[in-house]
Design a protein around this motif. Structure first.
Motif, PDB file in Angstrom:
ATOM      1  N   LEU A 199       2.085 -49.171  35.054  1.00  0.00           N
ATOM      2  CA  LEU A 199       1.333 -50.316  35.584  1.00  0.00           C
ATOM      3  C   LEU A 199       1.177 -50.230  37.098  1.00  0.00           C
ATOM      4  O   LEU A 199       0.104 -50.523  37.641  1.00  0.00           O
ATOM      5  CB  LEU A 199       2.007 -51.629  35.195  1.00  0.00           C
ATOM      6  N   VAL A 200       2.228 -49.816  37.792  1.00  0.00           N
ATOM      7  CA  VAL A 200       2.161 -49.658  39.251  1.00  0.00           C
ATOM      8  C   VAL A 200       1.136 -48.590  39.611  1.00  0.00           C
ATOM      9  O   VAL A 200       0.311 -48.779  40.511  1.00  0.00           O
ATOM     10  CB  VAL A 200       3.557 -49.314  39.830  1.00  0.00           C
ATOM     11  N   MET A 201       1.160 -47.469  38.883  1.00  0.00           N
ATOM     12  CA  MET A 201       0.196 -46.395  39.154  1.00  0.00           C
ATOM     13  C   MET A 201      -1.234 -46.875  38.928  1.00  0.00           C
ATOM     14  O   MET A 201      -2.117 -46.624  39.762  1.00  0.00           O
ATOM     15  CB  MET A 201       0.474 -45.188  38.247  1.00  0.00           C
ATOM     16  N   ILE A 202      -1.465 -47.536  37.807  1.00  0.00           N
ATOM     17  CA  ILE A 202      -2.815 -48.029  37.509  1.00  0.00           C
ATOM     18  C   ILE A 202      -3.278 -48.969  38.618  1.00  0.00           C
ATOM     19  O   ILE A 202      -4.417 -48.863  39.102  1.00  0.00           O
ATOM     20  CB  ILE A 202      -2.847 -48.723  36.132  1.00  0.00           C
ATOM     21  N   HIS A 203      -2.405 -49.859  39.032  1.00  0.00           N
ATOM     22  CA  HIS A 203      -2.765 -50.797  40.117  1.00  0.00           C
ATOM     23  C   HIS A 203      -3.117 -50.033  41.392  1.00  0.00           C
ATOM     24  O   HIS A 203      -4.123 -50.344  42.050  1.00  0.00           O
ATOM     25  CB  HIS A 203      -1.614 -51.769  40.372  1.00  0.00           C
ATOM     26  N   GLU A 245      -6.996 -50.627  47.855  1.00  0.00           N
ATOM     27  CA  GLU A 245      -7.092 -51.391  49.105  1.00  0.00           C
ATOM     28  C   GLU A 245      -6.020 -52.467  49.249  1.00  0.00           C
ATOM     29  O   GLU A 245      -5.486 -52.667  50.342  1.00  0.00           O
ATOM     30  CB  GLU A 245      -8.485 -52.018  49.224  1.00  0.00           C
ATOM     31  N   SER A 246      -5.666 -53.155  48.168  1.00  0.00           N
ATOM     32  CA  SER A 246      -4.730 -54.278  48.322  1.00  0.00           C
ATOM     33  C   SER A 246      -3.341 -53.797  48.753  1.00  0.00           C
ATOM     34  O   SER A 246      -2.745 -54.376  49.657  1.00  0.00           O
ATOM     35  CB  SER A 246      -4.644 -55.112  47.046  1.00  0.00           C
ATOM     36  N   ASN A 247      -2.822 -52.746  48.135  1.00  0.00           N
ATOM     37  CA  ASN A 247      -1.506 -52.248  48.546  1.00  0.00           C
ATOM     38  C   ASN A 247      -1.584 -51.467  49.859  1.00  0.00           C
ATOM     39  O   ASN A 247      -0.629 -51.456  50.625  1.00  0.00           O
ATOM     40  CB  ASN A 247      -0.857 -51.408  47.458  1.00  0.00           C
ATOM     41  N   TYR A 248      -2.731 -50.833  50.111  1.00  0.00           N
ATOM     42  CA  TYR A 248      -2.898 -50.178  51.407  1.00  0.00           C
ATOM     43  C   TYR A 248      -2.815 -51.221  52.524  1.00  0.00           C
ATOM     44  O   TYR A 248      -2.162 -51.007  53.542  1.00  0.00           O
ATOM     45  CB  TYR A 248      -4.225 -49.417  51.498  1.00  0.00           C
ATOM     46  N   THR A 249      -3.459 -52.359  52.315  1.00  0.00           N
ATOM     47  CA  THR A 249      -3.430 -53.438  53.310  1.00  0.00           C
ATOM     48  C   THR A 249      -1.996 -53.886  53.556  1.00  0.00           C
ATOM     49  O   THR A 249      -1.586 -54.104  54.701  1.00  0.00           O
ATOM     50  CB  THR A 249      -4.300 -54.622  52.852  1.00  0.00           C
ATOM     51  N   TYR A 250      -1.225 -54.016  52.492  1.00  0.00           N
ATOM     52  CA  TYR A 250       0.191 -54.391  52.619  1.00  0.00           C
ATOM     53  C   TYR A 250       0.932 -53.369  53.483  1.00  0.00           C
ATOM     54  O   TYR A 250       1.623 -53.732  54.438  1.00  0.00           O
ATOM     55  CB  TYR A 250       0.830 -54.499  51.226  1.00  0.00           C
ATOM     56  N   MET A 275       5.259 -40.613  45.230  1.00  0.00           N
ATOM     57  CA  MET A 275       6.620 -40.867  44.736  1.00  0.00           C
ATOM     58  C   MET A 275       6.600 -41.745  43.481  1.00  0.00           C
ATOM     59  O   MET A 275       7.389 -41.540  42.555  1.00  0.00           O
ATOM     60  CB  MET A 275       7.479 -41.523  45.824  1.00  0.00           C
ATOM     61  N   GLU A 276       5.677 -42.709  43.430  1.00  0.00           N
ATOM     62  CA  GLU A 276       5.563 -43.560  42.243  1.00  0.00           C
ATOM     63  C   GLU A 276       5.092 -42.759  41.029  1.00  0.00           C
ATOM     64  O   GLU A 276       5.601 -42.942  39.923  1.00  0.00           O
ATOM     65  CB  GLU A 276       4.637 -44.746  42.513  1.00  0.00           C
ATOM     66  N   VAL A 277       4.137 -41.863  41.243  1.00  0.00           N
ATOM     67  CA  VAL A 277       3.690 -40.986  40.152  1.00  0.00           C
ATOM     68  C   VAL A 277       4.842 -40.089  39.713  1.00  0.00           C
ATOM     69  O   VAL A 277       5.084 -39.902  38.513  1.00  0.00           O
ATOM     70  CB  VAL A 277       2.460 -40.155  40.578  1.00  0.00           C
TER      71      VAL A 277
END
Length: 169
Positions: free
Chosen positions: A27-31, A37-42, A79-81
């Motif tokens: 789910l994290v990878m798919i997101h 953009e949303s996690n890049y912004t974070y 790392m998540e992958v």
């Protein structure tokens, strides 16, 4: 007749818990791939320290380069992958050796342990340690993932302890 013993149930529980962690990783990878953009912004806000209450004494830690933000975010995604793939392989290996000897089942835990260690690196070292202690993430009202990361670590770390225990017979 094949009955469900406590030993068998313990083995199945280890497979199921690894499947949970693998599912979370998917789910994290798919997101990350469908909403980059949303996690890049974070990541950019945390690294820039532009939403923290950091004092001027530590603002030298801020990283303002978008190029470096993207590279660090891609490192996190990589790392998540990695942890997700290792956990999926680990889940498969545990399931594959579910009826094997105790020694063979214990050896099948290698990929699960490696995957969980990589996940702990992301959520504990990168987010909770570097994000909070170096980039002062916990003082940000809008970009603070400290509690989110802690909840993940609070689940994954005990699972690692449980997986590594050699209680099967």
């Amino acid at each position: 007749m094949n009955t469900l013993t406590t030993d068998k149930l313990i083995r199945y529980s280890k497979v199921i818990l690894m499947a949970y962690i693998s599912f979370f990783g998917l789910l994290v990878m798919i997101h990350n791939f469908t909403d980059y953009e949303s996690n890049y912004t974070y990541v950019a806000h945390i690294l820039s320290m532009d939403t923290t209450n950091a004092s001027e004494n530590i603002m030298y830690r801020a990283i303002d380069s978008p190029m470096i933000h993207h590279r660090i975010y891609w490192f996190i995604i990589t790392m998540e992958v990695t942890y997700t793939v290792l956990c999926i392989i680990g889940t498969y290996q545990l399931y594959r050796y579910i009826d094997a000897s105790a020694a063979a089942f214990h050896e099948a835990k290698k990929f699960s342990i490696m995957g969980i260690l990589v996940a702990l690196f992301i959520y504990y070292v990168c987010l909770q340690t570097v994000g909070v202690e170096w980039f002062d993430m916990d003082t940000s009202q809008s970009w603070n993932a400290k509690d989110w990361a802690r909840h993940i670590v609070d689940f994954i770390f005990p699972v690692m302890i449980y997986i590594t225990l050699k209680v099967e017979h």
